[in-house]
Design a protein around this motif. Structure first.
Motif, PDB file in Angstrom:
ATOM      1  N   ALA A  35       0.836  -1.210   0.000  1.00  0.00           N
ATOM      2  CA  ALA A  35       0.000   0.000   0.000  1.00  0.00           C
ATOM      3  C   ALA A  35       0.864   1.250   0.000  1.00  0.00           C
ATOM      4  O   ALA A  35       0.611   2.194  -0.758  1.00  0.00           O
ATOM      5  CB  ALA A  35      -0.929  -0.013   1.216  1.00  0.00           C
ATOM      6  N   VAL A  36       1.906   1.247   0.819  1.00  0.00           N
ATOM      7  CA  VAL A  36       2.800   2.407   0.881  1.00  0.00           C
ATOM      8  C   VAL A  36       3.566   2.550  -0.427  1.00  0.00           C
ATOM      9  O   VAL A  36       3.715   3.660  -0.956  1.00  0.00           O
ATOM     10  CB  VAL A  36       3.757   2.281   2.084  1.00  0.00           C
ATOM     11  CG1 VAL A  36       4.831   3.344   2.042  1.00  0.00           C
ATOM     12  CG2 VAL A  36       2.970   2.370   3.385  1.00  0.00           C
ATOM     13  N   ARG A  37       4.053   1.445  -0.984  1.00  0.00           N
ATOM     14  CA  ARG A  37       4.780   1.513  -2.256  1.00  0.00           C
ATOM     15  C   ARG A  37       3.913   2.073  -3.371  1.00  0.00           C
ATOM     16  O   ARG A  37       4.367   2.901  -4.165  1.00  0.00           O
ATOM     17  CB  ARG A  37       5.290   0.125  -2.648  1.00  0.00           C
ATOM     18  CG  ARG A  37       6.464  -0.335  -1.842  1.00  0.00           C
ATOM     19  CD  ARG A  37       6.890  -1.713  -2.269  1.00  0.00           C
ATOM     20  NE  ARG A  37       7.982  -2.197  -1.432  1.00  0.00           N
ATOM     21  CZ  ARG A  37       8.407  -3.431  -1.430  1.00  0.00           C
ATOM     22  NH1 ARG A  37       7.842  -4.337  -2.208  1.00  0.00           N
ATOM     23  NH2 ARG A  37       9.403  -3.792  -0.653  1.00  0.00           N
ATOM     24  N   LEU A  38       2.674   1.606  -3.460  1.00  0.00           N
ATOM     25  CA  LEU A  38       1.764   2.121  -4.496  1.00  0.00           C
ATOM     26  C   LEU A  38       1.517   3.615  -4.310  1.00  0.00           C
ATOM     27  O   LEU A  38       1.508   4.378  -5.286  1.00  0.00           O
ATOM     28  CB  LEU A  38       0.444   1.359  -4.470  1.00  0.00           C
ATOM     29  CG  LEU A  38       0.458  -0.056  -5.025  1.00  0.00           C
ATOM     30  CD1 LEU A  38      -0.902  -0.712  -4.810  1.00  0.00           C
ATOM     31  CD2 LEU A  38       0.820  -0.063  -6.484  1.00  0.00           C
ATOM     32  N   ALA A  39       1.316   4.041  -3.070  1.00  0.00           N
ATOM     33  CA  ALA A  39       1.066   5.459  -2.812  1.00  0.00           C
ATOM     34  C   ALA A  39       2.288   6.306  -3.164  1.00  0.00           C
ATOM     35  O   ALA A  39       2.144   7.404  -3.715  1.00  0.00           O
ATOM     36  CB  ALA A  39       0.677   5.665  -1.350  1.00  0.00           C
ATOM     37  N   VAL A  40       3.476   5.810  -2.885  1.00  0.00           N
ATOM     38  CA  VAL A  40       4.696   6.553  -3.223  1.00  0.00           C
ATOM     39  C   VAL A  40       4.837   6.674  -4.733  1.00  0.00           C
ATOM     40  O   VAL A  40       5.188   7.741  -5.259  1.00  0.00           O
ATOM     41  CB  VAL A  40       5.929   5.880  -2.583  1.00  0.00           C
ATOM     42  CG1 VAL A  40       7.218   6.418  -3.164  1.00  0.00           C
ATOM     43  CG2 VAL A  40       5.904   6.065  -1.076  1.00  0.00           C
TER      44      VAL A  40
END
Length: 121
Positions: free
Chosen positions: A28-33
């Motif tokens: 989730a964090v990777r996609l948001a970044v």
């Protein structure tokens, strides 16, 4: 005679470093970044082109399409990251960076809504 080596472990087998975030919060964090980076690059190009060339430089050109498609695709991926972060929080998976995917999609919705209301008429 057999010699046994002392174990390098101390404590029960379950002892060790605390487990880090599992796959769901990390993705989730990777996609948001990635979404934030793509939108920053696309709208930097859009802003520079608009500043130097005016409306004609971005209207019906690849720069305008780049901005539009990156926003639509970014919102779709940000929604996926948002749902993944909500599920991770519901499963009580902890990550200190889950604020980014939970804030990015609502922020994009607010920005698009304000741009439509105030600027696009």
């Amino acid at each position: 005679m057999s010699t046994t080596r002392p174990s390098s472990r101390s404590g029960p087998p379950s002892a060790g470093p605390a487990p880090g975030p599992t796959g769901l919060p990390r993705w989730a964090v990777r996609l948001a970044v990635v979404v934030a980076a793509v939108l920053a690059v696309a709208y930097s190009i859009f802003g520079l082109t608009w500043a130097f060339g005016g409306e004609d430089a971005v209207s019906d050109t690849f720069v305008g399409y780049l901005a539009g498609y990156s926003l639509v695709g970014g919102m779709a991926v940000a929604l996926v990251a948002f749902v993944m972060a909500v599920v991770a929080r519901a499963k009580h998976q902890r990550s200190s960076r889950l604020w980014l995917p939970t804030a990015l999609f609502p922020a994009l919705v607010v920005i698009v809504t304000l741009v439509e209301i105030l600027w696009m008429e």
